[in-house]
Design a protein around this motif. Structure first.
Motif, PDB file in Angstrom:
ATOM      1  N   TYR A 155       0.834  -1.208   0.000  1.00  0.00           N
ATOM      2  CA  TYR A 155       0.000   0.000   0.000  1.00  0.00           C
ATOM      3  C   TYR A 155       0.865   1.253   0.000  1.00  0.00           C
ATOM      4  CZ  TYR A 155      -4.005   2.959   1.023  1.00  0.00           C
ATOM      5  OH  TYR A 155      -4.987   3.914   0.948  1.00  0.00           O
ATOM      6  N   LEU A 156       1.979   1.207   0.710  1.00  0.00           N
ATOM      7  CA  LEU A 156       2.888   2.352   0.712  1.00  0.00           C
ATOM      8  C   LEU A 156       3.462   2.592  -0.682  1.00  0.00           C
ATOM      9  CD1 LEU A 156       4.461   4.501   2.312  1.00  0.00           C
ATOM     10  CD2 LEU A 156       6.187   2.757   2.778  1.00  0.00           C
ATOM     11  N   THR A 157       3.845   1.518  -1.361  1.00  0.00           N
ATOM     12  CA  THR A 157       4.382   1.655  -2.718  1.00  0.00           C
ATOM     13  C   THR A 157       3.326   2.179  -3.681  1.00  0.00           C
ATOM     14  OG1 THR A 157       5.872  -0.202  -2.274  1.00  0.00           O
ATOM     15  CG2 THR A 157       5.553   0.425  -4.570  1.00  0.00           C
ATOM     16  N   SER A 158       2.117   1.639  -3.574  1.00  0.00           N
ATOM     17  CA  SER A 158       1.036   2.100  -4.455  1.00  0.00           C
ATOM     18  C   SER A 158       0.704   3.566  -4.205  1.00  0.00           C
ATOM     19  CB  SER A 158      -0.211   1.236  -4.238  1.00  0.00           C
ATOM     20  OG  SER A 158       0.056  -0.120  -4.492  1.00  0.00           O
ATOM     21  N   THR A 159       0.755   3.974  -2.951  1.00  0.00           N
ATOM     22  CA  THR A 159       0.458   5.372  -2.627  1.00  0.00           C
ATOM     23  C   THR A 159       1.507   6.310  -3.206  1.00  0.00           C
ATOM     24  OG1 THR A 159      -0.608   4.655  -0.580  1.00  0.00           O
ATOM     25  CG2 THR A 159      -0.005   6.974  -0.744  1.00  0.00           C
ATOM     26  N   ILE A 160       2.762   5.910  -3.131  1.00  0.00           N
ATOM     27  CA  ILE A 160       3.831   6.761  -3.674  1.00  0.00           C
ATOM     28  C   ILE A 160       3.695   6.894  -5.187  1.00  0.00           C
ATOM     29  CG2 ILE A 160       6.325   6.913  -4.020  1.00  0.00           C
ATOM     30  CD1 ILE A 160       6.661   5.631  -1.271  1.00  0.00           C
ATOM     31  N   HIS A 161       3.396   5.782  -5.865  1.00  0.00           N
ATOM     32  CA  HIS A 161       3.255   5.834  -7.322  1.00  0.00           C
ATOM     33  C   HIS A 161       2.006   6.613  -7.747  1.00  0.00           C
ATOM     34  CE1 HIS A 161       6.669   3.365  -8.256  1.00  0.00           C
ATOM     35  NE2 HIS A 161       6.229   2.346  -7.524  1.00  0.00           N
ATOM     36  N   LYS A 176       0.047  11.650  -7.336  1.00  0.00           N
ATOM     37  CA  LYS A 176      -0.577  12.733  -8.105  1.00  0.00           C
ATOM     38  C   LYS A 176      -2.086  12.543  -8.205  1.00  0.00           C
ATOM     39  CE  LYS A 176       3.539  13.677 -10.901  1.00  0.00           C
ATOM     40  NZ  LYS A 176       4.102  13.730 -12.278  1.00  0.00           N
ATOM     41  N   VAL A 177      -2.497  11.309  -8.427  1.00  0.00           N
ATOM     42  CA  VAL A 177      -3.936  11.038  -8.531  1.00  0.00           C
ATOM     43  C   VAL A 177      -4.619  11.265  -7.188  1.00  0.00           C
ATOM     44  CG1 VAL A 177      -5.654   9.276  -9.093  1.00  0.00           C
ATOM     45  CG2 VAL A 177      -3.510   9.379 -10.374  1.00  0.00           C
ATOM     46  N   ILE A 178      -3.960  10.853  -6.110  1.00  0.00           N
ATOM     47  CA  ILE A 178      -4.544  11.031  -4.776  1.00  0.00           C
ATOM     48  C   ILE A 178      -4.732  12.509  -4.463  1.00  0.00           C
ATOM     49  CG2 ILE A 178      -4.112  10.696  -2.312  1.00  0.00           C
ATOM     50  CD1 ILE A 178      -2.660   8.101  -3.054  1.00  0.00           C
ATOM     51  N   ARG A 179      -3.736  13.305  -4.795  1.00  0.00           N
ATOM     52  CA  ARG A 179      -3.848  14.739  -4.521  1.00  0.00           C
ATOM     53  C   ARG A 179      -4.878  15.405  -5.421  1.00  0.00           C
ATOM     54  NH1 ARG A 179       2.612  16.302  -3.836  1.00  0.00           N
ATOM     55  NH2 ARG A 179       2.846  15.421  -1.721  1.00  0.00           N
ATOM     56  N   SER A 180      -4.945  14.973  -6.665  1.00  0.00           N
ATOM     57  CA  SER A 180      -5.916  15.585  -7.571  1.00  0.00           C
ATOM     58  C   SER A 180      -7.350  15.252  -7.174  1.00  0.00           C
ATOM     59  CB  SER A 180      -5.655  15.115  -9.009  1.00  0.00           C
ATOM     60  OG  SER A 180      -5.825  13.708  -9.111  1.00  0.00           O
ATOM     61  N   CYS A 181      -7.552  14.094  -6.567  1.00  0.00           N
ATOM     62  CA  CYS A 181      -8.897  13.695  -6.120  1.00  0.00           C
ATOM     63  C   CYS A 181      -9.164  14.073  -4.668  1.00  0.00           C
ATOM     64  CB  CYS A 181      -9.082  12.189  -6.298  1.00  0.00           C
ATOM     65  SG  CYS A 181      -9.012  11.619  -8.009  1.00  0.00           S
ATOM     66  N   HIS A 182      -8.209  14.721  -4.027  1.00  0.00           N
ATOM     67  CA  HIS A 182      -8.340  15.132  -2.621  1.00  0.00           C
ATOM     68  C   HIS A 182      -8.683  13.929  -1.726  1.00  0.00           C
ATOM     69  CE1 HIS A 182      -8.149  19.316  -3.897  1.00  0.00           C
ATOM     70  NE2 HIS A 182      -9.072  19.040  -4.815  1.00  0.00           N
ATOM     71  N   ALA A 183      -7.963  12.829  -1.957  1.00  0.00           N
ATOM     72  CA  ALA A 183      -8.213  11.595  -1.196  1.00  0.00           C
ATOM     73  C   ALA A 183      -7.119  11.327  -0.176  1.00  0.00           C
ATOM     74  CB  ALA A 183      -8.339  10.414  -2.152  1.00  0.00           C
ATOM     75  N   ASN A 237      -6.979  12.028   3.057  1.00  0.00           N
ATOM     76  CA  ASN A 237      -7.478  11.504   4.332  1.00  0.00           C
ATOM     77  C   ASN A 237      -7.886  10.034   4.218  1.00  0.00           C
ATOM     78  OD1 ASN A 237      -7.109  13.999   5.573  1.00  0.00           O
ATOM     79  ND2 ASN A 237      -9.165  14.707   5.022  1.00  0.00           N
ATOM     80  N   ILE A 238      -8.495   9.677   3.098  1.00  0.00           N
ATOM     81  CA  ILE A 238      -8.910   8.282   2.903  1.00  0.00           C
ATOM     82  C   ILE A 238      -7.691   7.368   2.835  1.00  0.00           C
ATOM     83  CG2 ILE A 238     -10.095   6.696   1.340  1.00  0.00           C
ATOM     84  CD1 ILE A 238     -11.876   9.008   0.486  1.00  0.00           C
ATOM     85  N   CYS A 239      -6.698   7.777   2.063  1.00  0.00           N
ATOM     86  CA  CYS A 239      -5.492   6.955   1.934  1.00  0.00           C
ATOM     87  C   CYS A 239      -4.724   6.879   3.251  1.00  0.00           C
ATOM     88  CB  CYS A 239      -4.594   7.520   0.835  1.00  0.00           C
ATOM     89  SG  CYS A 239      -5.307   7.395  -0.822  1.00  0.00           S
ATOM     90  N   ALA A 240      -4.675   7.988   3.969  1.00  0.00           N
ATOM     91  CA  ALA A 240      -3.985   7.974   5.261  1.00  0.00           C
ATOM     92  C   ALA A 240      -4.693   7.050   6.248  1.00  0.00           C
ATOM     93  CB  ALA A 240      -3.906   9.389   5.825  1.00  0.00           C
ATOM     94  N   SER A 241      -6.022   7.070   6.223  1.00  0.00           N
ATOM     95  CA  SER A 241      -6.777   6.195   7.119  1.00  0.00           C
ATOM     96  C   SER A 241      -6.531   4.722   6.798  1.00  0.00           C
ATOM     97  CB  SER A 241      -8.266   6.520   7.014  1.00  0.00           C
ATOM     98  OG  SER A 241      -9.031   5.649   7.815  1.00  0.00           O
TER      99      SER A 241
END
Length: 245
Positions: A75-81, A84-91, A93-97
């Motif tokens: 999950y850490l690797t997927s989050t790093i890759h 950009k998508v996570i930030r663009s979707c404002h997600a 908090n969801i990913c951190a949780s």
């Protein structure tokens, strides 16, 4: 892989000399004071029983620790890759949780493993204390009433008895450590035994021509798709025409 390549050989090389030292000290103590063989045998059986109870739980917890650690790193690797998508979707908090959920799961198992180790160590220390007390009283009694041993023999017996219990405790713990680290080998063998995915088989009439694609147009004519051969269709009767350019 790091556990198998680095930690497991080191643990084995630490276990083998300790094991042979324990055998040598037990022979020496039994030769100096044959009566000390009785409490040493009882203490050894008690420690082996504690090891039996401890090894089963430790091995399963180590296996769970490895299973819960994989989602954490993936999950850490997927989050790093996909940052950009996570930030663009404002997600964020969801990913951190979800990330903290994986961390908490792995930490719980790790905490249980450490707690189980402390449980075994405390009981090993209890056995050591009782063993040293019995050997001391036995040696003093034989010296006072039986006059069988000299002061030097008693001192040597007590000295080696103290080192014997500490060394035996460490040897047993290292044997359990080897057994728990073998779960990494078990996981590698499981991955090696996984079957390969079946290759996509196409009928000869659906094989594209040698000069395909000749132009950039894409045509879907009544297309139906399913994930598996006997599974329900996920796309049914799709027809569309995508012109080039």
């Amino acid at each position: 892989m790091a556990i198998v390549d680095e930690e497991l050989p080191t643990t084995i090389f630490d276990f083998l000399p300790c094991f042979f030292q324990v055998i040598g000290i037990m022979v020496l103590v039994s030769w100096l004071n044959p009566w000390a063989f009785i409490p040493s045998g009882i203490a050894t059986m008690c420690m082996l029983y504690i090891r039996y109870r401890f090894a089963h739980c430790s091995r399963d917890l180590k296996r769970l620790e490895g299973i819960t650690r994989s989602p954490f790193y993936s999950y850490l690797t997927s989050t790093i890759h996909g940052l950009k998508v996570i930030r663009s979707c404002h997600a964020e908090n969801i990913c951190a949780s979800e990330f903290f959920s994986h961390v908490d799961t792995n930490t719980r198992v790790e905490y249980l493993f450490l707690t189980t180790t402390r449980w075994a160590v405390i009981r090993f220390d209890w056995v050591t204390v009782f063993f040293v007390a019995i050997v001391t009283l036995l040696s003093i009694g034989l010296r006072v009433f039986g006059r069988q041993f000299s002061s030097a023999d008693i001192a040597l017996t007590l000295s080696y008895s103290l080192s014997l219990m500490g060394l035996l405790q460490w040897t047993i713990r290292q044997s359990v450590e080897i057994e728990t680290k073998m779960t990494s080998v078990e996981r590698i063998l499981e991955y090696c035994s996984l079957g390969q995915e079946t290759s996509v088989q196409r009928l000869p009439k659906y094989e594209p021509s040698i000069n395909w694609p000749s132009h950039g147009r894409i045509v879907f004519d009544n297309v139906s798709i399913s994930y598996f051969q006997d599974s329900p269709l996920v796309l049914r009767g799709i027809s569309l025409n995508i012109e080039p350019g």
